[in-house]
Design a protein around this motif. Structure first.
Motif, PDB file in Angstrom:
ATOM      1  N   GLY A   1     -12.534  10.475  -5.368  1.00  0.00           N
ATOM      2  CA  GLY A   1     -11.936   9.012  -5.726  1.00  0.00           C
ATOM      3  C   GLY A   1     -10.828   8.693  -4.685  1.00  0.00           C
ATOM      4  N   ALA A   2     -10.248   9.579  -4.077  1.00  0.00           N
ATOM      5  CA  ALA A   2      -9.331   9.163  -2.994  1.00  0.00           C
ATOM      6  C   ALA A   2     -10.141   8.538  -1.842  1.00  0.00           C
ATOM      7  CB  ALA A   2      -8.391  10.388  -2.374  1.00  0.00           C
ATOM      8  N   LYS A   3     -11.386   9.240  -1.259  1.00  0.00           N
ATOM      9  CA  LYS A   3     -11.931   8.675  -0.504  1.00  0.00           C
ATOM     10  C   LYS A   3     -12.476   7.493  -0.791  1.00  0.00           C
ATOM     11  CE  LYS A   3     -15.654  10.389   2.771  1.00  0.00           C
ATOM     12  NZ  LYS A   3     -16.630   9.340   2.852  1.00  0.00           N
ATOM     13  N   ALA A   4     -12.983   7.196  -2.049  1.00  0.00           N
ATOM     14  CA  ALA A   4     -13.170   5.667  -2.052  1.00  0.00           C
ATOM     15  C   ALA A   4     -12.066   4.576  -2.292  1.00  0.00           C
ATOM     16  CB  ALA A   4     -13.719   5.683  -3.704  1.00  0.00           C
ATOM     17  N   ALA A   5     -10.961   5.023  -2.604  1.00  0.00           N
ATOM     18  CA  ALA A   5      -9.766   4.147  -2.557  1.00  0.00           C
ATOM     19  C   ALA A   5      -9.532   3.716  -0.964  1.00  0.00           C
ATOM     20  CB  ALA A   5      -8.697   5.046  -3.011  1.00  0.00           C
ATOM     21  N   VAL A   6      -9.395   4.837  -0.092  1.00  0.00           N
ATOM     22  CA  VAL A   6      -9.202   4.639   1.209  1.00  0.00           C
ATOM     23  C   VAL A   6     -10.113   3.516   1.909  1.00  0.00           C
ATOM     24  CG1 VAL A   6      -8.941   5.652   3.422  1.00  0.00           C
ATOM     25  CG2 VAL A   6      -7.818   6.777   1.570  1.00  0.00           C
ATOM     26  N   GLU A   7     -11.593   3.860   1.538  1.00  0.00           N
ATOM     27  CA  GLU A   7     -12.572   2.961   2.121  1.00  0.00           C
ATOM     28  C   GLU A   7     -12.726   1.593   1.450  1.00  0.00           C
ATOM     29  OE1 GLU A   7     -16.213   4.864   1.237  1.00  0.00           O
ATOM     30  OE2 GLU A   7     -15.902   6.487   2.767  1.00  0.00           O
ATOM     31  N   ALA A   8     -11.971   1.442   0.281  1.00  0.00           N
ATOM     32  CA  ALA A   8     -11.702   0.223  -0.101  1.00  0.00           C
ATOM     33  C   ALA A   8     -10.503  -0.388   0.209  1.00  0.00           C
ATOM     34  CB  ALA A   8     -11.893   0.243  -1.697  1.00  0.00           C
ATOM     35  N   LEU A   9      -9.699   0.017   1.029  1.00  0.00           N
ATOM     36  CA  LEU A   9      -8.415  -0.197   1.262  1.00  0.00           C
ATOM     37  C   LEU A   9      -7.390  -0.512   0.220  1.00  0.00           C
ATOM     38  CD1 LEU A   9      -9.380  -2.914   4.206  1.00  0.00           C
ATOM     39  CD2 LEU A   9      -8.908  -0.146   4.545  1.00  0.00           C
ATOM     40  N   ASP A  10      -7.638   0.276  -1.129  1.00  0.00           N
ATOM     41  CA  ASP A  10      -6.665  -0.134  -2.058  1.00  0.00           C
ATOM     42  C   ASP A  10      -5.516   0.847  -1.993  1.00  0.00           C
ATOM     43  OD1 ASP A  10      -8.301  -1.613  -3.338  1.00  0.00           O
ATOM     44  OD2 ASP A  10      -9.229   0.031  -4.426  1.00  0.00           O
ATOM     45  N   PHE A  11      -4.698   0.590  -0.846  1.00  0.00           N
ATOM     46  CA  PHE A  11      -3.415   1.128  -0.525  1.00  0.00           C
ATOM     47  C   PHE A  11      -2.377   0.719  -1.477  1.00  0.00           C
ATOM     48  CE2 PHE A  11      -5.387   0.961   3.509  1.00  0.00           C
ATOM     49  CZ  PHE A  11      -5.839   2.467   3.526  1.00  0.00           C
ATOM     50  N   GLU A  12      -2.076  -0.510  -1.793  1.00  0.00           N
ATOM     51  CA  GLU A  12      -1.295  -1.098  -2.823  1.00  0.00           C
ATOM     52  C   GLU A  12      -1.523  -0.245  -4.194  1.00  0.00           C
ATOM     53  OE1 GLU A  12      -0.886  -5.270  -2.740  1.00  0.00           O
ATOM     54  OE2 GLU A  12      -0.502  -5.328  -0.648  1.00  0.00           O
ATOM     55  N   LEU A  13      -2.723  -0.362  -4.653  1.00  0.00           N
ATOM     56  CA  LEU A  13      -2.981   0.350  -5.806  1.00  0.00           C
ATOM     57  C   LEU A  13      -2.510   1.789  -6.095  1.00  0.00           C
ATOM     58  CD1 LEU A  13      -4.478  -0.039  -8.850  1.00  0.00           C
ATOM     59  CD2 LEU A  13      -6.709   0.881  -7.709  1.00  0.00           C
ATOM     60  N   LEU A  14      -2.891   2.547  -5.005  1.00  0.00           N
ATOM     61  CA  LEU A  14      -2.525   3.846  -4.828  1.00  0.00           C
ATOM     62  C   LEU A  14      -0.933   3.969  -4.987  1.00  0.00           C
ATOM     63  CD1 LEU A  14      -4.551   5.248  -1.951  1.00  0.00           C
ATOM     64  CD2 LEU A  14      -4.899   5.886  -4.081  1.00  0.00           C
ATOM     65  N   VAL A  15      -0.222   3.217  -4.263  1.00  0.00           N
ATOM     66  CA  VAL A  15       1.475   3.185  -4.210  1.00  0.00           C
ATOM     67  C   VAL A  15       1.837   2.768  -5.706  1.00  0.00           C
ATOM     68  CG1 VAL A  15       3.499   2.544  -3.250  1.00  0.00           C
ATOM     69  CG2 VAL A  15       1.255   3.125  -1.894  1.00  0.00           C
ATOM     70  N   SER A  16       1.219   1.951  -6.088  1.00  0.00           N
ATOM     71  CA  SER A  16       1.632   1.511  -7.468  1.00  0.00           C
ATOM     72  C   SER A  16       1.434   2.318  -8.607  1.00  0.00           C
ATOM     73  CB  SER A  16       1.117  -0.004  -8.035  1.00  0.00           C
ATOM     74  OG  SER A  16      -0.490   0.367  -8.139  1.00  0.00           O
TER      75      SER A  16
ATOM     76  N   GLN B   1      -1.357  11.957 -12.695  1.00  0.00           N
ATOM     77  CA  GLN B   1      -2.700  11.979 -12.547  1.00  0.00           C
ATOM     78  C   GLN B   1      -3.107  11.406 -11.277  1.00  0.00           C
ATOM     79  OE1 GLN B   1      -4.183   9.493 -16.148  1.00  0.00           O
ATOM     80  NE2 GLN B   1      -5.353  11.438 -16.633  1.00  0.00           N
ATOM     81  N   TRP B   2      -2.321  10.658 -10.499  1.00  0.00           N
ATOM     82  CA  TRP B   2      -2.535  10.138  -9.230  1.00  0.00           C
ATOM     83  C   TRP B   2      -1.916  10.889  -8.127  1.00  0.00           C
ATOM     84  CZ3 TRP B   2      -4.975   5.351  -8.093  1.00  0.00           C
ATOM     85  CH2 TRP B   2      -5.465   4.919  -8.965  1.00  0.00           C
TER      86      TRP B   2
ATOM     87  N   ASP C   1      -3.145   4.929  11.230  1.00  0.00           N
ATOM     88  CA  ASP C   1      -2.529   3.675  10.883  1.00  0.00           C
ATOM     89  C   ASP C   1      -2.193   3.354   9.392  1.00  0.00           C
ATOM     90  OD1 ASP C   1      -5.211   3.104  10.820  1.00  0.00           O
ATOM     91  OD2 ASP C   1      -4.754   0.899  11.179  1.00  0.00           O
ATOM     92  N   GLU C   2      -3.491   3.673   8.539  1.00  0.00           N
ATOM     93  CA  GLU C   2      -3.272   3.712   7.124  1.00  0.00           C
ATOM     94  C   GLU C   2      -2.350   4.839   6.839  1.00  0.00           C
ATOM     95  OE1 GLU C   2      -8.015   2.371   6.813  1.00  0.00           O
ATOM     96  OE2 GLU C   2      -7.515   4.616   6.750  1.00  0.00           O
ATOM     97  N   ARG C   3      -2.431   5.953   7.005  1.00  0.00           N
ATOM     98  CA  ARG C   3      -1.161   7.190   6.708  1.00  0.00           C
ATOM     99  C   ARG C   3       0.296   6.313   6.912  1.00  0.00           C
ATOM    100  NH1 ARG C   3      -4.173  11.759  10.242  1.00  0.00           N
ATOM    101  NH2 ARG C   3      -5.798  12.038   8.779  1.00  0.00           N
ATOM    102  N   THR C   4       0.218   5.636   7.723  1.00  0.00           N
ATOM    103  CA  THR C   4       1.682   4.996   8.077  1.00  0.00           C
ATOM    104  C   THR C   4       2.081   4.117   6.807  1.00  0.00           C
ATOM    105  OG1 THR C   4       1.772   5.471  10.429  1.00  0.00           O
ATOM    106  CG2 THR C   4       2.979   3.523   9.542  1.00  0.00           C
ATOM    107  N   ARG C   5       0.798   3.330   6.598  1.00  0.00           N
ATOM    108  CA  ARG C   5       1.024   2.268   5.636  1.00  0.00           C
ATOM    109  C   ARG C   5       1.377   2.922   4.153  1.00  0.00           C
ATOM    110  NH1 ARG C   5      -3.666  -2.164   4.513  1.00  0.00           N
ATOM    111  NH2 ARG C   5      -2.708  -3.224   2.603  1.00  0.00           N
ATOM    112  N   ILE C   6       0.620   4.144   3.956  1.00  0.00           N
ATOM    113  CA  ILE C   6       0.975   4.598   2.659  1.00  0.00           C
ATOM    114  C   ILE C   6       2.161   5.381   2.464  1.00  0.00           C
ATOM    115  CG2 ILE C   6       0.141   6.518   1.163  1.00  0.00           C
ATOM    116  CD1 ILE C   6      -2.864   6.281   2.306  1.00  0.00           C
TER     117      ILE C   6
END
Length: 877
Positions: A579-594, A600-601, A615-620
């Motif tokens: 699921g985490a891999k799918a979230a990163v590929e979908a660029l759902d970073f705001e959803l992850l942080v929210s 569960q997350w 750069d995505e790690r920096t964003r998260i």
């Protein structure tokens, strides 16, 4: 035939006169005797006072068997000749009472089960050729008769006059056993179904899926009895170090327990073990508290999968898809729960959405209010529910401890035996676990251990480093190499490349995560695949969505159908990874942080950081820190989560890494066990911050040590050494318990050797620790917790220094070698033994106290000096 159904008649007052006939009547003035009476002297069918004939003894046996048969449906299945054979065997065993070389006090200390075993040895051939039901009939009637015989002994004035004070604890225990036997006897009208249900539970849950063993011709499952590994559970105390007990004994002496454990720690396996043990009725001493209980496994993910209301008791079986639910007699579960015979195993509170957990708490509360006498085990991940979530309902809270080195070694050996792997792989992996500390940190729970074992064999000893790399290698092994190496690519067989399978599995995993589920309907899986396949023509051409699903289920090794119409991942950890891999590929970073404040997350976000590019790690991580500043209620959790993610951030902007570390430093030192555990999850990077702490309070020092111990690498030893001179007993106990987690010699030199010789018990797990302790000159308080034979400790040079011995390992205890401990003052027996003869200690002049847990039957107590006290071991110890 269920042995527990032989009780309604045998436990009644009507059988007492039958038992009484076996013994001579007391004469006037018998109460003045000052010594226990030999059993052979009060038998009524031999000796000078003989009043019964051999025929009378057989008549008593016939009556006891008849009462047992009439209390059950056995006569419908048991031929007359087998009933007669059971009578003969029982009569012979009763006659063996005249040959017992013990007195009535020793018999009571022995316990009714052990007494029955001694009587059976008199005529072991009596049951040869009989059916299982006939043998069960004989054995259960003999058990019940022995229980009444011992109860009869306790009523004799000679017994009471001599042992009223000395045997008060045993009398209470015996009375409780009688009451328990009566209370746990099912009604005859329900006996047949109850046995059928017990057989179903034994078969349904009697096998354990061990990851990786199905990669060869070895079956994918292993008998639970062979695969189960007993782990430890710990209970925290505000004024003492954590207390450890075998996980399967958390309900011994307790009615209700909330058990926390990280993903893969063995919570569900423990639930299976308790259910199968109670259903099977063949219990060892440590599990006797389960006798007669009826198990109900209630996985929360299944109960809430379709948005249904949590079930009423009468719907328990139907709600989990039990195939015999329709045959359940009306009123059966209500009767079981009213009598307090229920074992309710609520598995996975963390696997339902957070906004539904309070409803589950109310459901549990309502059930307890209606049926207060039953035993409850509720499991959850550590952070899913707050501390004391069920305390108002009288639940004790335990946490599954990480596997110790001995546990890891035992698991690796069992895995290789189950998988039929070569000894060379086993030996190489055992060496790697010790020498590669990063690998050792990962192998702290059964799931990760199994994953490492499978990869070690599959990759011929070349193991990846890091959790993400392990999962990647596991997916490659499961989705591609297994079929290829099994020759499954024959013409006509459906074949889907591993990368496509990962894409499809990611979609299922991400749907479950977004919807807060760990299980989904089969129809929803087909619908998701139907939507996904048009964008994947290379897969769509292979077959229909139904065929694709069947392939994923059968061939991937990652999906399963736990019940009809339900689908889940073989373990929640794989769901989080994909699921985490799918979230990163979908660029759902705001959803992850929210969603980062939801338990569960947590693992999803850690794995997302591992999957992400720099750069995505920096964003998260930057978003997590920003949200922590804007959300006071969740600030601590979010900052600790960001720190824990650093372990997975293999490449990261140095400024971002420093910002996360500074943010976490504000939470150091930890001030609670939860903070200590979360900080430890961040890995060895935390040790640098902990090493700089000065001027800590006792509590802060205690939780700092807890965090360093949990990190578990030898790099933590210098941090722990900073606290070795503190006098806080909680902290000292925490340090000595940690010995087994580190290099035994280095830890002994830098920690154990500097601790004052106080009343803190120093544990000895293995021969390496025994040699190190001997080199240090020994200690006055020693606790055997592992595989070191007591004889080796007795023969060592430190035996004379030991004044307090605590035995909490199953080492086949015999008191004979304890006489070598010439200065022993207090002996503590921390495990249940059906029979322990302490008469060998009568010459040990220094001995003053013997402590033992409930259920230990001590023989030979009357031979000890009067100054030796027998005390019950407090549960907190």
């Amino acid at each position: 035939m269920d042995s527990s159904i032989i009780g309604a008649r045998l436990a009644s007052a009507a059988v007492a006169p039958l038992v009484k006939k076996l013994f001579v009547a007391e004469s006037p003035g018998a109460g003045i005797a000052d010594k226990p009476v030999r059993v052979s002297r009060i038998i009524s069918f031999k000796g000078e006072k003989k009043t019964l004939t051999e025929k009378d003894v057989r008549s008593i046996a016939e009556e006891l068997v008849a009462r047992a048969v009439n209390s059950s449906d056995v006569f419908d299945r048991l031929p007359d000749y087998e009933q007669h054979a059971a009578v003969n065997a029982l009569a012979n065993s009763l006659r063996a009472l005249g040959n017992l070389d013990m007195d009535d006090v020793q018999a009571v200390n022995l316990g009714y089960r052990a007494l029955a075993r001694r009587l059976k040895k008199n005529n072991e051939s009596a049951t040869i050729g009989l059916s299982r039901d006939a043998v069960t009939l004989y054995e259960t009637v003999l058990d019940a008769a022995c229980l009444h015989i011992l109860h009869f002994f306790t009523q004799r004035s000679t017994f009471v006059a001599r042992t009223l004070v000395e045997q008060s604890r045993q009398l209470e225990e015996l009375s409780a056993k009688i009451d328990s036997l009566i209370a746990r006897t099912p009604s005859p009208e329900y006996a047949t179904f109850e046995q059928r249900y017990a057989d179903y539970v034994t078969v349904r849950h009697g096998e354990l899926t061990i990851f990786g063993i199905n990669l060869t011709d070895t079956p994918g499952k292993w008998p639970l009895s062979a695969a189960y590994l007993s782990l430890e559970a710990t209970i925290e105390s505000a004024d003492a170090a954590p207390s450890f007990v075998p996980a399967e004994q958390v309900l011994a002496g307790r009615k209700r327990v909330l058990l926390r454990g990280v993903a893969g720690s063995g919570k569900t396996t423990l639930v299976q073990w308790l259910a199968v043990s109670s259903a099977g009725k063949s219990l060892d001493d440590g599990l006797l508290y389960l006798y007669g209980l009826v198990p109900f496994i209630l996985p929360m993910r299944t109960l809430t999968r379709k948005g249904m209301s949590l079930p009423r008791p009468e719907d328990f079986l139907a709600s989990v898809g039990c195939p015999i639910a329709g045959a359940q007699p009306a009123g059966w579960i209500d009767r079981v729960l009213l009598e307090g015979r229920g074992l309710l195993l609520i598995d996975g509170i963390d696997e339902i959405p957070e906004n539904e957990r309070e409803g589950s708490r109310i459901w549990i509360s309502d059930l307890i209010a209606a049926y207060p006498k039953n035993r409850w085990l509720v499991t959850s991940r550590p952070s899913a529910v707050r501390d004391n979530w069920l305390t108002s309902l009288d639940f004790s809270e335990f946490e599954l401890a990480p596997m110790r080195r001995e546990d890891i070694t035992s698991f690796i050996r069992r895995w290789h035996l189950a998988a039929g792997a070569g000894e060379s792989y086993e030996r190489a992996l055992l060496r790697a676990i010790v020498t590669k500390q990063d690998l050792g940190r990962l192998a702290t729970n059964p799931l990760m251990c199994a994953l490492i074992c499978a990869l070690n064999r599959d990759r011929h000893g070349y193991l990846p480093e890091g959790r993400k790399e392990l999962y990647e290698a596991a997916l490659s092994m499961l989705l591609a190499r297994r079929d290829r190496e099994r020759g499954m690519h024959e013409p006509g067989l459906l074949h889907i490349a591993g990368s496509y399978q990962v894409q499809l599995l990611q979609k299922l995993a991400y749907w479950m995560i977004r919807n807060g589920r760990s299980e989904m309907d089969r129809s929803d899986v087909i619908e998701l695949l139907t939507r996904a396949l048009p964008a994947m023509p290379n897969v769509a051409d292979k077959g229909s969505p139904e065929e694709i699903y069947r392939h994923l289920l059968v061939r991937s090794g990652l999906l399963r159908e736990p019940s009809v119409g339900a689908v889940d991942f073989v373990h929640r950890t794989f769901q989080d990874y994909l699921g985490a891999k799918a979230a990163v590929e979908a660029l759902d970073f705001e959803l992850l942080v929210s969603h980062a404040h939801l338990d569960q997350w947590e693992d999803v976000i850690r794995m997302a950081v591992a999957h992400a590019r720099p750069d995505e790690r920096t964003r998260i991580l930057t978003s997590l820190l920003n949200r922590s500043d804007a959300s006071p209620d969740y600030s601590h959790r979010l900052r600790l989560l960001a720190a824990a993610c650093l372990e997975h951030a293999t490449e990261l902007d140095p400024e971002v890494r420093s910002a996360v570390q500074r943010s976490a430093a504000d939470l150091i030192p930890p001030r609670s066990s939860e903070q200590a555990h979360v900080l430890a999850d961040a890995g060895p990077v935390v040790l640098e911050l902990l090493s700089e702490m000065q001027g800590l309070s006792d509590d802060e020092a205690y939780f700092t040590v807890m965090c360093a111990v949990r990190i578990g690498t030898d790099a933590a030893i210098p941090v722990l050494a900073q606290y070795r001179d503190l006098s806080d007993k909680r902290l000292q106990e925490l340090l000595v318990r940690a010995w087994n987690e580190f290099d035994p010699n280095r830890f002994a030199d830098e920690i154990i050797g500097h601790l004052a010789d106080s009343d803190v018990y120093v544990p000895v797990h293995n021969a390496h620790e025994l040699k190190a302790l001997e080199r240090l000159g020994g200690r006055s308080h020693v606790r055997l917790t592992g595989v070191v034979p007591l004889e080796e400790l007795a023969a060592s040079g430190i035996a004379s220094r030991v004044t307090h011995m605590w035995i909490s390992a199953n080492i086949g205890l015999s008191c004979d070698c304890l006489t070598s401990f010439s200065n022993l003052q207090v002996l503590t027996i921390g495990l249940v033994h059906s029979e322990l003869d302490v008469s060998a200690l009568r010459g040990l002049r220094s001995l003053s106290v013997i402590k033992c847990v409930m259920g230990v039957n001590l023989a030979g107590v009357d031979t000890l000096p009067d100054n030796v006290k027998i005390e019950a071991l407090e549960s907190r110890e």
